[in-house]
Enzyme design. Structure first.
Site, PDB file in Angstrom:
ATOM      1  N   PRO A 183       6.228  19.429   8.180  1.00  0.00           N
ATOM      2  CA  PRO A 183       5.028  18.667   7.834  1.00  0.00           C
ATOM      3  C   PRO A 183       5.123  18.156   6.398  1.00  0.00           C
ATOM      4  CG  PRO A 183       4.466  20.769   8.838  1.00  0.00           C
ATOM      5  CD  PRO A 183       5.929  20.823   8.529  1.00  0.00           C
ATOM      6  N   CYS A 184       4.527  16.983   6.149  1.00  0.00           N
ATOM      7  CA  CYS A 184       4.721  16.377   4.826  1.00  0.00           C
ATOM      8  C   CYS A 184       3.424  15.940   4.163  1.00  0.00           C
ATOM      9  CB  CYS A 184       5.646  15.160   4.946  1.00  0.00           C
ATOM     10  SG  CYS A 184       4.978  13.873   6.032  1.00  0.00           S
ATOM     11  N   GLN A 185       2.258  16.361   4.692  1.00  0.00           N
ATOM     12  CA  GLN A 185       1.015  15.810   4.176  1.00  0.00           C
ATOM     13  C   GLN A 185       0.593  16.392   2.832  1.00  0.00           C
ATOM     14  OE1 GLN A 185       1.382  18.009   6.561  1.00  0.00           O
ATOM     15  NE2 GLN A 185      -0.452  19.200   7.016  1.00  0.00           N
ATOM     16  N   MET A 229       5.277   7.309   1.156  1.00  0.00           N
ATOM     17  CA  MET A 229       4.362   8.241   0.498  1.00  0.00           C
ATOM     18  C   MET A 229       4.597   8.259  -0.996  1.00  0.00           C
ATOM     19  SD  MET A 229       4.186  11.513   3.073  1.00  0.00           S
ATOM     20  CE  MET A 229       3.136  12.410   1.924  1.00  0.00           C
TER      21      MET A 229
END
Length: 425
Positions: A183-185, A229
């Protein structure tokens, strides 16, 4: 706790003069406490009124951070654009019948095992999978012969069990590949540097596991949006973090349809190694005019009877819903608020991205219903003997979250291409 004793996130956002996204950010960081009612985050009215002044101050800080980040994004986006440095491996000759390799892999955040299945198809040998999702673990254990560790990777006892299992399974062999889609949030920016918040700890866990196990290669898979991002700074941080532990990375976006998957699913793929070899990505095998179409993949299932053991259970809809589905143009969503959910797949093209999103799945191009789990699995390139466990809604989540196995196969063959000289020894 009764619903009327709470505020919704949107109500609190209005009272704090924040956007919904910024308010959810406060929830995710723990600055705004919530309770869950019917699986929805709510804010207790008593808590909010007792802490209103404190929350207003926090909301102002959140606005300042967001404004600062936007300035940083602009600085990065205005800087010189970097072009991908990609080495393309021609895997076409080995595609149909790959030989068996001695190379080994582990799969972190493996879900049901889409990437694992692809690496297995490429001739690699699975050592261990790891994920927290119970039903995905049931599916993984059904479809693979190597062990699966079910649990939160952040807990030390689970990591210890994973390391122990990997070393026992290797039994003196080398670990060649650690793969995972983290996950990269949780990436955010402070000043000119990237910082991590608690949501992003899983990225750091993967980095730690790679550092501990020292595989020859690393494969990191993620959504295409990761590249933009923080204006590209997140991608650069990942490359630098792995360089700091000895891995040189190359990164690009791959489209699953280029490798016989009947779906235009794009993913960013990082490939790195610490043994001084050149990193290769798989050269596309198909051109868009040769893509496998939705119709090619699922036409025969239109005549297939309902079969729970085959994951083929059509959903029954109300007549008005069936009418709306039949009238919906291909490529469009049934609901204006959802760009990806409740979307009708095109029949004569590779499918749009397969997802289980907000309770909605893709709509069948010809029939007045959503796709079955088996139809979704076909569009994800899972073989028919790959059976998904759990209730139907859990099957759909597993399939929608998976890496298409044929994309994983292409990546595995590219890794073997990089490792060719070592494999021959």
């Amino acid at each position: 706790m009764k619903k009327e004793e709470t505020y919704s996130i949107s109500e609190v956002a209005q009272m704090l003069n924040l956007s919904l996204k910024a308010t959810r950010r406060m929830v995710a960081s723990g600055e705004l406490e919530t309770v869950k009612i019917s699986n929805t985050h709510r804010i207790e009215k008593v808590y909010f009124e007792n802490h209103r002044s404190e929350l207003l101050l926090k909301s102002e800080r959140t606005k300042e951070i967001i404004f600062s980040e936007r300035k940083e994004y602009k600085i990065i986006n205005d800087s010189k654009k970097r072009e991908d440095v990609v080495n393309w491996a021609d895997i076409s000759e080995s595609w149909r019948s790959p030989s068996q390799s001695a190379m080994t892999y582990v799969d972190l955040f493996c879900g049901a095992g889409g990437l694992s299945k692809g690496l297995e198809m490429a001739g690699l040998n699975g050592v261990c999978g790891l994920d927290w999702f119970d039903e995905a673990g049931m599916t993984y254990k059904r479809n693979f012969n190597h062990p699966f560790i079910n649990g939160d990777i952040k807990l030390q006892e689970n990591k210890d069990l994973f390391y122990k299992t990997v070393r026992e399974q290797l039994n003196g062999r080398k670990l060649n590949v650690v793969a995972g889609g983290f996950p990269c949030q949780g990436f955010s920016m402070a000043g000119n540097r990237i910082v991590d918040d608690p949501r992003n700890s899983l990225y750091m866990e993967m980095l730690e596991i790679v550092k501990t196990l020292q595989p020859d290669f690393v494969i990191c898979e993620n959504v295409k949006g990761l590249r933009s991002m923080l204006g590209g700074a997140v991608e650069q941080k990942i490359i630098e973090d792995y360089r700091n532990i000895g891995y040189e990375m190359n990164v690009t976006v791959l489209c699953a349809a280029d490798y016989h998957t009947p779906q235009k699913r794009e993913r960013v793929i990082f490939i790195g190694n610490r043994v001084g070899l050149q990193n290769y990505h798989p050269k596309p095998i198909l051109t868009p005019d040769k893509y496998v179409t939705t119709g090619d993949a699922i036409a025969d299932l239109m005549e297939c009877e309902e079969n729970p053991s085959f994951n083929h259970v059509p959903t029954k809809h109300k007549p008005e819903m069936e009418k709306r589905m039949l009238e919906l143009p291909e490529g469009k969503s049934l609901y204006s608020g959802y760009s990806d959910a409740w979307k009708k797949c095109p029949w004569n093209e590779a499918s749009c991205t397969i997802k289980e999103n907000h309770g909605g799945v893709n709509i069948h191009p010809k029939l007045p219903r959503v796709l079955t789990a088996r139809e979704m699995a076909r569009l994800q390139s899972f073989p028919d003997d790959f059976i998904f466990e759990g209730k139907k809604n859990k099957q759909l989540v597993q399939i929608g979250n998976a890496v298409p196995p044929l994309l994983g196969k292409a990546i595995g063959l590219a890794i073997r291409f990089s490792n060719h000289d070592l494999e021959e020894k």
